[in-house]
Write a protein that holds these residues in place. Sequence first.
Motif, mmCIF file in Angstrom:
data_model
loop_
_atom_site.group_PDB
_atom_site.id
_atom_site.type_symbol
_atom_site.label_atom_id
_atom_site.label_comp_id
_atom_site.label_asym_id
_atom_site.label_seq_id
_atom_site.Cartn_x
_atom_site.Cartn_y
_atom_site.Cartn_z
ATOM 1 N N SER A 96 0.289 -1.033 -0.241
ATOM 2 C CA SER A 96 0.163 0.418 0.015
ATOM 3 C C SER A 96 1.091 1.100 0.120
ATOM 4 C CB SER A 96 -0.971 0.358 1.426
ATOM 5 O OG SER A 96 -1.639 -1.149 1.432
ATOM 6 N N LEU A 97 1.806 1.633 1.025
ATOM 7 C CA LEU A 97 2.570 2.466 0.901
ATOM 8 C C LEU A 97 3.919 2.651 -1.128
ATOM 9 C CD1 LEU A 97 4.497 2.728 3.739
ATOM 10 C CD2 LEU A 97 3.719 4.325 3.164
ATOM 11 N N ALA A 98 4.287 1.870 -1.133
ATOM 12 C CA ALA A 98 4.870 1.992 -2.677
ATOM 13 C C ALA A 98 3.807 1.744 -3.069
ATOM 14 C CB ALA A 98 4.865 0.143 -2.785
ATOM 15 N N GLU A 99 2.435 2.315 -3.480
ATOM 16 C CA GLU A 99 1.818 3.131 -4.260
ATOM 17 C C GLU A 99 2.082 4.451 -4.675
ATOM 18 O OE1 GLU A 99 -0.334 1.698 -6.488
ATOM 19 O OE2 GLU A 99 -0.751 -0.001 -5.783
ATOM 20 N N SER A 100 3.061 4.864 -4.213
ATOM 21 C CA SER A 100 3.083 6.747 -3.980
ATOM 22 C C SER A 100 4.480 6.541 -4.027
ATOM 23 C CB SER A 100 2.817 7.498 -2.591
ATOM 24 O OG SER A 100 1.504 7.340 -2.754
ATOM 25 N N PRO A 101 4.813 7.270 -5.392
ATOM 26 C CA PRO A 101 6.220 7.760 -5.776
ATOM 27 C C PRO A 101 7.432 7.971 -4.656
ATOM 28 C CG PRO A 101 4.997 8.523 -7.721
ATOM 29 C CD PRO A 101 4.033 8.421 -6.208
ATOM 30 N N ARG B 8 6.988 -5.148 -7.611
ATOM 31 C CA ARG B 8 7.056 -4.991 -8.952
ATOM 32 C C ARG B 8 6.407 -3.183 -8.977
ATOM 33 N NH1 ARG B 8 2.471 -1.991 -11.662
ATOM 34 N NH2 ARG B 8 1.152 -2.802 -9.627
ATOM 35 N N LEU B 9 6.636 -2.551 -7.840
ATOM 36 C CA LEU B 9 5.949 -1.119 -7.853
ATOM 37 C C LEU B 9 7.580 -1.005 -7.612
ATOM 38 C CD1 LEU B 9 2.565 -1.654 -5.219
ATOM 39 C CD2 LEU B 9 2.926 -0.193 -7.577
ATOM 40 N N LEU B 10 7.799 -1.612 -6.547
ATOM 41 C CA LEU B 10 9.698 -0.769 -6.135
ATOM 42 C C LEU B 10 10.496 -0.488 -7.187
ATOM 43 C CD1 LEU B 10 9.311 -2.499 -2.817
ATOM 44 C CD2 LEU B 10 9.178 -0.112 -3.616
ATOM 45 N N CYS B 11 9.902 -1.883 -8.334
ATOM 46 C CA CYS B 11 10.767 -1.359 -9.293
ATOM 47 C C CYS B 11 11.828 -0.478 -9.841
ATOM 48 C CB CYS B 11 10.730 -2.514 -10.414
ATOM 49 S SG CYS B 11 11.955 -3.543 -9.818
ATOM 50 N N ALA B 12 10.257 -0.060 -9.748
ATOM 51 C CA ALA B 12 10.277 2.152 -10.666
ATOM 52 C C ALA B 12 12.007 3.045 -10.152
ATOM 53 C CB ALA B 12 9.108 2.664 -10.256
ATOM 54 N N GLU B 13 12.327 2.350 -8.916
ATOM 55 C CA GLU B 13 12.930 2.678 -8.594
ATOM 56 C C GLU B 13 14.426 2.462 -8.405
ATOM 57 O OE1 GLU B 13 12.671 5.710 -6.673
ATOM 58 O OE2 GLU B 13 11.032 5.270 -6.856
ATOM 59 N N SER B 14 15.471 3.156 -9.486
ATOM 60 C CA SER B 14 17.006 2.025 -9.972
ATOM 61 C C SER B 14 16.883 1.878 -8.473
ATOM 62 C CB SER B 14 17.884 3.665 -10.418
ATOM 63 O OG SER B 14 18.033 4.639 -9.879
ATOM 64 N N GLN B 15 17.554 2.042 -7.527
ATOM 65 C CA GLN B 15 18.292 1.736 -6.432
ATOM 66 C C GLN B 15 17.712 0.252 -6.031
ATOM 67 O OE1 GLN B 15 17.281 5.025 -4.824
ATOM 68 N NE2 GLN B 15 18.698 5.039 -3.481
#
Length: 673
Positions: free
Chosen positions: A236-241, A276-283
Motif C-alpha cells: 500500500s505504501l509503495a503505491e506512491s512515488p 513490481r512497484l518498487l522496481c520503478a526505482e533504479s536502486q
Amino acid sequence: MPDQDKKLKSTEKATDKKPHGICMRDYSDLKRLQSLLNVQSSNQQLPGIHFESGQTSVTRAWQNVKSNEQKPHGQWQESTEAVELEKFSVTYKNERNFSKHPKHKLFQEVFTALVKNRLTCREWVNQAPSIHFLRVLICLRLLIRDPCYQEMLHSLGGIENLAQYMETVANGYLDYGEEQHYVDKLVNMTYIFQKLAAVKDQREWVIASGAHKTLVNLLSARDSNVLLGTLLALTSLAESPECREKISELIIVENLLVILHEYDLLSKRLTAELLRLLCAESQVKEQVKMYEGVPVLLSLLHSDHIKLLWSIVWILVQVCEDPETSAEIRIWGGIKQLLHILQGERNLVSDRSSVGTLSSANAAGRIQHIHLSDDLSPDEMQENTFSLQAACCAAITELALNETNAYQVVQANGIYTIAKLILPNKERNTEKANLLQCYAFRALRFLFSTERNRHIFKRLFPTDLFEIFIDIGHYVRDISAYEELVSKLNLLKEDELKQIAESIESMNQSKAPTKHIGNYAILEHLGSGAFGSVYKVRKHNGQNLLAMKEVNLHNPAFGKDKKDRDSSVKNIVSELTIIKEQLYHPNVVRYYRTFLENDRLYIVMELIEGVPLGEHFHSLKQKQQQFTEERIWHIFIQLCLALRYLHKQKRIVHRDLTPNNVMLGDKDKVTIS
C-alpha cells in the motif's frame, strides 16, 4: 484518586443521555469502558514490554515476561478494563462505520481515550501486561477501519507512538523468537499501518513515523501472518512515488527474493506485486541485479496463477532496461518462457482477492479460508489473460532492443506467436483486446526495426496497413502511437482479415517442413546473396539447428562451360573438406558437410546465434547509440585472433571479409563466416 474521580464524573455528565435505538446493555458497556480508559495510569500487577528503545530494555522486558509465565494462574487475574476491552472487540468485530453509528460520540471518546491514555502514555505502556496492551491494539484496529478514526489517530499523535512500539516489539520478535503475544501484536499493528497507507494522502504520515523501516525489517519474519501483514502494508505504501523512494533507500530486495524462492503462493504473489512497484526505482533494480534475482524471477514464470505471472513479467520489463540484465534473461531462457505464455496453451487460474480483503482476513485470522483460485467468469478470466499477454508483449519489446535477443525471438517462432494476437475477435472484451493489439503491434514494430527481420514483414500486411506500420518509426515506446494501426486493422473486411491470418499462419515455423534437401528439413529461409541462399535446417531425426548454404553452380563466376564449372566445384569441395577437418577456432564458423544435388552445391555449417556486424552498425545509428571504445577493442581483438589463426596457422585467406560476414553473438562474441 480525587482528580481522576472528577474527570470520570464530568465525562459521564457529558454523555449521560442515551441515544435512541441503542440497547441499555451496549450503552452501559461503552460507558463503563470509557470511564476505565479515562484513568491515566494502570494498576495492573503484570509486567509489560517496556516502551523503550535499545537492546537492553527489550532484553529486560523479555526476561520479565518469561519469568512471570511460570507463576501460578491465580496471580494473572485480568483487570476489569481488560475484560471490557475484550467484550468491545467481540461486540463490534463486524462494525466498520463507527462515525455514522448511533453511539458515534461514545465511540469517539473511547477511541480518544485509547490513544491518549493508553497508546501514547509511556507510564501505562511500561506497566501494562502484554495481553492487556494487545487488547488495546485490537480495539484500535477495529476502530481504525473507519476513515474518520484514521485522521483522529494522526491528530492525536498516535502514529508516531505506534511506530515506536512496533519497532520495539519487532526487535524482540526477530531477536528472541516467535512468542504468540509478539505475533498477535505485530499482526494488528501491520494492519493499522496498511489501513493508513491505503489512502494516498496518509502515506506520508507512515513514512514520517519511520514505520516503513520496521516493516522492511519484518520481511525476515518467519510467521506467515506477520509476513503477510508486512507485505500488505508495504505494498500500500509503495503505491506512491515518494514512499517508494524512501523504501528503496533500504536493503529490501534480498529478503523479497528469498520469499519469492521459498514461500507459499500467497506470499509470493504479494511479494511480486511489491517488487513490481518498487522496481520503478533504479536502486531497487540495482539490488535485483546485485542479488542475482533474474533466475528466481524466471523460475516463477512456470506458475499457473495469472496475478503472480503478471507481476513477475512487469518486473522483468523494468529490470531488462539494463543491457546486462536483458542478456541474462535470454541466457536463462526467459524469451522462450515469455513466448510460451503468449501461446496460450497453459491452464491458468486467478481470483478476486485484493490488498484490502487480504489485509482484513489476515488481521481477523481468516486468511486460511480465503480462496486463492476462485472460478472466475469467462469474461473475467479473459480480461486477466489479456493483461498478462500485454505484459509479455511489453517484455519482448524491451528485450528486442538487444539484437541477439531479437534474433532469438525470431528463431523461437516469436513473430508468428505475437502476430496472432493482433487479429481482431468480436467475442473479446473490446477495450482490453484493443490494448493487447497495441502491445502486440509495438513488439512486432521493435522486431521490424532490426534490419535482418524486415523481409519477414513484407508479406505479413497489405500495403496500406504496412505503410502505417512503417510510419510509426523505429523503437517508439509510446503505446498510443499504435492506436491508429489497430483501428485500421479492425475496420478491414472479412476477406482482408482472412488474408492476413493466412499470411501469419505461413510464418509458423512449428508446422511440418514443406521441403527437404538431402537428409535435411528446410525450416526457414535466412537470406540470399550473390551465390545463393542460406536456410535454417534440421537433420532428419536430429535436434540441433544448422545453417545450410545453397550455391547455384550455373553462376558465371564458376566458369563459362561445364568443364570449368566442374573444376571450380571440385576445388571448392576440396577446400571445404580441408576447412572442415582443420578449422577449430572459437571465432571461426564450423563447417560440417558438403554435398551436390540437382546442379547445386550445399554447404552445411554451424548456425550462429547473432547478427551481422553491418546490421548492428545500422541498428545503433537508428537508436542514436554509439559503440563504446571498450566494445570496439573487444570485437577488434577477436577479429585479429581469428585472422591470425587463418593466415598464420592454416595458411587460408578469407577473400570476402565484410561487416556482413562478421557475426556478433552473446556478449559480443565474434564469429567469422
